[in-house]
Design a protein around this motif. Structure first.
Motif, PDB file in Angstrom:
ATOM      1  N   GLY A   1      -8.953   7.297   2.986  1.00 38.87           N
ATOM      2  CA  GLY A   1      -9.637   7.333   4.274  1.00 38.87           C
ATOM      3  C   GLY A   1      -9.357   8.622   5.020  1.00 38.87           C
TER       4      GLY A   1
ATOM      5  N   LEU B   1     -12.391  -2.545   2.557  1.00 39.07           N
ATOM      6  CA  LEU B   1     -11.674  -2.057   1.377  1.00 39.07           C
ATOM      7  C   LEU B   1     -10.229  -2.554   1.374  1.00 39.07           C
ATOM      8  CD1 LEU B   1     -11.735  -0.334  -1.151  1.00 39.07           C
ATOM      9  CD2 LEU B   1     -11.213   1.668   0.239  1.00 39.07           C
TER      10      LEU B   1
ATOM     11  N   ASN C   1     -13.237   1.829   9.317  1.00 35.68           N
ATOM     12  CA  ASN C   1     -14.176   2.113   8.240  1.00 35.68           C
ATOM     13  C   ASN C   1     -13.728   1.530   6.906  1.00 35.68           C
ATOM     14  OD1 ASN C   1     -15.879   3.513   9.930  1.00 35.68           O
ATOM     15  ND2 ASN C   1     -14.804   5.460   9.599  1.00 35.68           N
ATOM     16  N   ASN C   2     -12.440   1.248   6.806  1.00 34.70           N
ATOM     17  CA  ASN C   2     -11.942   0.775   5.522  1.00 34.70           C
ATOM     18  C   ASN C   2     -11.439  -0.664   5.573  1.00 34.70           C
ATOM     19  OD1 ASN C   2     -12.090   3.159   3.635  1.00 34.70           O
ATOM     20  ND2 ASN C   2     -11.070   4.063   5.399  1.00 34.70           N
TER      21      ASN C   2
ATOM     22  N   VAL D   1      -5.325   3.296   0.332  1.00 31.52           N
ATOM     23  CA  VAL D   1      -6.573   3.253   1.098  1.00 31.52           C
ATOM     24  C   VAL D   1      -6.528   4.269   2.237  1.00 31.52           C
ATOM     25  CG1 VAL D   1      -8.003   1.842   2.615  1.00 31.52           C
ATOM     26  CG2 VAL D   1      -7.030   0.842   0.549  1.00 31.52           C
TER      27      VAL D   1
ATOM     28  N   ASP E   1     -13.052   2.624  -5.763  1.00 35.05           N
ATOM     29  CA  ASP E   1     -12.210   3.009  -4.629  1.00 35.05           C
ATOM     30  C   ASP E   1     -10.983   2.104  -4.567  1.00 35.05           C
ATOM     31  OD1 ASP E   1     -13.961   4.945  -3.919  1.00 35.05           O
ATOM     32  OD2 ASP E   1     -15.026   3.711  -2.436  1.00 35.05           O
TER      33      ASP E   1
ATOM     34  N   SER F   1      -7.235   3.376  -5.125  1.00 35.93           N
ATOM     35  CA  SER F   1      -6.263   3.207  -4.042  1.00 35.93           C
ATOM     36  C   SER F   1      -5.026   2.482  -4.550  1.00 35.93           C
ATOM     37  CB  SER F   1      -6.874   2.393  -2.898  1.00 35.93           C
ATOM     38  OG  SER F   1      -7.973   3.067  -2.373  1.00 35.93           O
TER      39      SER F   1
END
Lengths: 339, 488
Positions: free
Chosen positions: A297, A52, A48-49, A293, A267, A271
């Motif tokens: 998460g 990012l 999901n990250n 991150v 974000d 992070s």
């Protein structure tokens, strides 16, 4: 001399990692019955990250120079929309559009980098303009939510799974079927970006110049470094990595919308800060940012696993963590001054 | 190397020989920094040439990098290294040893850095961050970097300002070591003792012109000061102080052993009503610092201070203000005047601060006070509501004096009140100072011009290198002042 003493920056990094471990382990204990202990949960955090992670690598590089880039979220939205509309409405092949996304990122970064590095305009203002431009362009391309369905290549890449080697973390589900934890290709891309950035920051002239410029711009110039070029390159790097992030992102969501990656820049910044990067520049490390991150998460994942808590909670926790780490950094900075 | 005719400096020739430490001396504005900036490529020069190693072809440095390539390195008072990097990186950044893969060879870099530190006898672990070391060591690391870049000329610009005595000694040892290796060192400082401790030769500049170059043995301290101040020592006309000011019996200020680390060493100073006491010494000798220690701008760390016989502890300037002190800072642009506010607002400022911001002074009263001082000090302004920045320098100065007078202080510190203003206004301000003293105020007067001090003060405290070295009263002459500065 033989015994390497830890300096305050590595203490901060250790703290970030320790926090992640504590958070994750307590999650495992609290939600063992809900399957939080499964390796797949951790891999899903990465999944999901993935976007990012790429973005935060670039953001860390920029923040080390003392700069900031708030255009990253909008850039992702623009590129995702470009790809989605390109594939769905213009009928262009994804194989041509994907490299084009990287080129767009490069050009975008070069323009921003030129303004910031060579014209010496505040990074915040320049990237804010970049942000408005990219968000605006996203809507210009299309105001609808465009799902990617027509491209075989995209579907293939998106669903491509890599099982853990030696079936590490495998388990049998309720139906008695063996489940092997897997990661998507974009997780692998993100981790490669992470390793590459780590090596660039640590072992190349360019990487070390970033730290020097962030530490003391005037000194860096007097020591013969090209400050303007370094800042230029940092922003090109950030936008380029963001574009790789955009590819990861679109592979995960398989669509383009105007609200894509909204607030992603924040974000990324939070992070990086949680990971020990100083907004004032000169200090930072992608490993820390990576754990930043992961912490964010994990918080989301914990809230999701709980199922009852409002989805707004991760923001609140992130805020508290940010305060905690900023105060910690300030204390260390003061401590060092007294030394 | 010679640099004839640098135009900004008006035809200054300067020669640095291999293996010598050459002091560059001069008061503020003498052109020391300009000369250095021309050498290092920070400033451009219009006429003249630079020759290195006796090569007939002239060298022109366009920037610091250029200068470094030609072997000219500079270490500034502010250490120009990156505090967030390791010592090794600071030594090698921009010229790191590389591996075959074109990445930085960190092992090799650390090895070479440590070797360099060991050669120079610096107790430094090169893998640690630069900011873990003292300023003195940082400075020496900066020098090490310059030396390792094979510099032939090392320029040290006020390197000792923030070092303590033992650190200075270490720096000097390093300088001697480098001199013996054949490096030519240009040493800029305003500490006289340090010049005599370490230098071989002195070049004196004044007002952008060359006064002369002397071997150290041929230029005793007194002559050096005379050369810097532009007075031919033997021809100095003696001027007696004008206006017989006599201190009253009531002591306003009695400072015993006040000090502030790194700025001013412990000093005693007394001031009675009706006195003007001058603080004299070369620039950077601690004149302003002494005043700031009394006023609480730099909180005194040792000693006792009595105001009107009572022992007081001044922590902030507001404490001093409440005790009836006022201070006119030497940099009126930065510390004194608020250009966008009107003459009235500037005059009322200190008075309002003393009353507390909540008790606003009525507008009518403000106007009366402003008019009173505009009249009294003959401030030339279009109206009392004119922004102060539109006034001339001298009149701005008067506005600040008015600001303090409005608080009706017993005791005023005037730091360079006449700097940068024309002769006529200067005399007016000097007269005003004497008049205020006659009204029973105590005044501490700081000025770079000795004549002015002799004319206005009835007592002089002499400072050198951050310490009070003497006090003069009665028959005071320029010779005497200079001698005291030189010899204490």
């Amino acid at each position: 001399m033989k015994k390497k003493r830890m300096n305050s920056n590595s203490i901060l990094l250790m703290l970030t990692i320790a926090l992640f471990v504590v958070m994750y382990v307590s999650g495992c204990i609290a939600y063992a019955d809900k399957g939080f202990t499964k390796l797949q949960v951790f891999l899903d955090i990465l999944k999901n990250n993935a976007g990012l992670i790429c973005v935060v690598c670039g953001m860390t590089a920029v923040m080390i120079t003392g700069g900031i880039d708030i255009s990253v979220g909008a850039l992702i939205a623009m590129e995702c929309m470009f790809l989605a509309v390109g594939v769905e409405q213009w009928g262009l092949p994804a194989v041509a559009l994907l490299p084009l996304m990287l080129v767009i990122g490069l050009v975008f970064g070069m323009v921003q980098g030129y303004f910031i590095g060579y014209l010496e305009i505040q990074p915040f203002i320049v990237t804010m303009a970049g942000m408005f431009f990219a968000r605006g362009m996203t809507a210009v391309i299309s105001t609808q939510q465009v799902s990617i369905t027509k491209s075989e290549l995209m579907t293939k890449l998106s669903t491509m799974k890599f099982n853990m080697p030696f079936a590490i973390g495998a388990y049998t589900n309720k139906k008695g079927k063996l489940m092997i934890p897997n990661v998507s290709i974009y997780v692998i891309i993100a981790l490669l970006v992470l390793v590459a950035t780590f090596l660039i920051l640590r072992y190349t002239k360019f990487g070390r110049s970033l730290y020097a410029v962030g530490g003391n711009q005037q000194s860096a110039a007097l020591m013969g470094l090209d400050v303007k070029k370094t800042r230029f390159k940092a922003h090109v790097m950030c936008s380029f990595l963001t574009s790789i992030g955009a590819i990861c992102y679109v592979l995960n969501t398989m669509c383009g919308t105007t609200r894509q990656a909204l607030g992603l820049e924040m974000d990324a910044i939070s992070s990086a800060v949680i990971g020990g990067t100083l907004l004032t520049g000169g200090v930072g490390n992608v490993i820390g940012s990576f754990f930043g991150v992961l912490i964010n998460g994990t918080i989301s994942s914990l809230v999701k696993t709980n199922g009852k808590l409002s989805s707004a909670w991760p923001n609140v926790v992130t805020a508290i963590l940010l305060c905690f780490f900023i105060v910690l950094q300030a204390i260390f900075a003061r401590f060092r001054k007294k030394d | 190397m010679t640099f004839p005719g640098v135009k900004a400096l008006d035809h200054v020739d300067f020669t640095l020989r291999k293996g010598e430490i050459h002091a560059l001396m001069g008061e503020n504005g003498a052109g020391k920094s300009t000369l250095i900036k021309c050498l290092t490529g920070v400033n451009n020069f219009e006429a003249g040439e630079i020759h290195i190693d006796g090569i007939s072809e002239a060298v022109r440095n366009r920037n610091t990098l250029d200068a470094q390539k030609h072997g000219i390195s500079t270490v500034y008072q502010e250490v120009n290294l990156c505090p967030n990097l390791s010592v090794a990186e600071n030594l090698f950044i921009g010229r790191e040893p590389m591996t075959k893969l074109h990445t930085v060879n960190r092992k090799e870099m650390v090895k070479r850095a440590q070797k360099l530190m060991n050669e120079m006898n610096l107790p430094v672990d090169v893998t640690r961050n630069l900011d873990e070391y003292s300023l003195a060591l940082q400075q020496m690391i900066a020098i090490a970097r310059a030396v390792d870049m094979e510099c032939k000329v090392l320029i040290l610009d006020e390197p000792t300002s923030s070092l303590d005595d033992s650190e200075v000694e270490k720096l000097f040892n390093l300088m001697r070591q480098l001199r013996d290796r054949g490096v030519g060192i240009i040493f800029v400082t305003h500490f006289l003792e340090q010049v005599y401790a370490v230098c071989d030769r002195i070049t004196v500049l004044r007002n952008g012109q060359l006064v002369g170059e002397y071997p150290i043995a041929e230029l005793p301290r007194v002559k050096l000061i005379a050369a810097m101040m532009g007075k031919d020592f033997d021809d100095l006309a003696s001027i007696k102080p004008e206006g017989g000011l006599h201190g009253g019996t009531e002591s306003l200020i009695d400072a015993q052993g006040l000090s502030h680390a790194g700025k001013i060493k412990p000093f005693d100073l007394t001031l009675a009503r009706g006195e003007v006491i001058g603080l004299t010494g070369l620039l950077g000798s601690g004149r302003s610092e002494l005043a700031r220690a009394i006023y609480g701008a730099d909180k005194a760390q040792t000693g006792t201070l009595r105001v009107k016989g009572k022992e007081v502890h001044i922590k902030h300037p507001i404490d001093a203000m409440n005790l009836g002190m006022g201070m006119l800072p030497d940099d009126r642009k930065a510390e004194g005047i608020i250009g966008d506010l009107s003459v009235r607002e500037n005059i009322i400022l200190a008075m309002q601060a003393r009353r507390g911001m909540t008790k606003l002074i009525p507008m009518k009263e403000q106007e009366e006070i402003a008019d009173h001082f505009i009249e009294l000090l003959q401030i030339k302004t279009a109206s009392r509501e004119t922004p102060v920045k539109q006034l001339s320098g001298g009149n701005q100065q008067k506005v600040i004096i008015a600001r303090w007078l409005a608080t009706d202080p017993d005791f005023l510190i005037l730091d360079e009140p006449t700097r940068g203003i024309d002769v006529g206004t200067k005399t007016e301000i000097q007269k005003l100072v004497i008049k205020l003293a006659q009204e029973g105020k105590g005044i501490v007067f700081i000025s770079s011009e000795i004549e002015e001090m002799l004319r206005t003060c009835n007592r002089l405290a002499v400072l050198r290198d951050g310490a009070k070295v003497g006090e003069l009263s009665g028959e005071m002459t320029q010779e005497l002042v200079m001698k005291t500065i030189a010899e204490g």
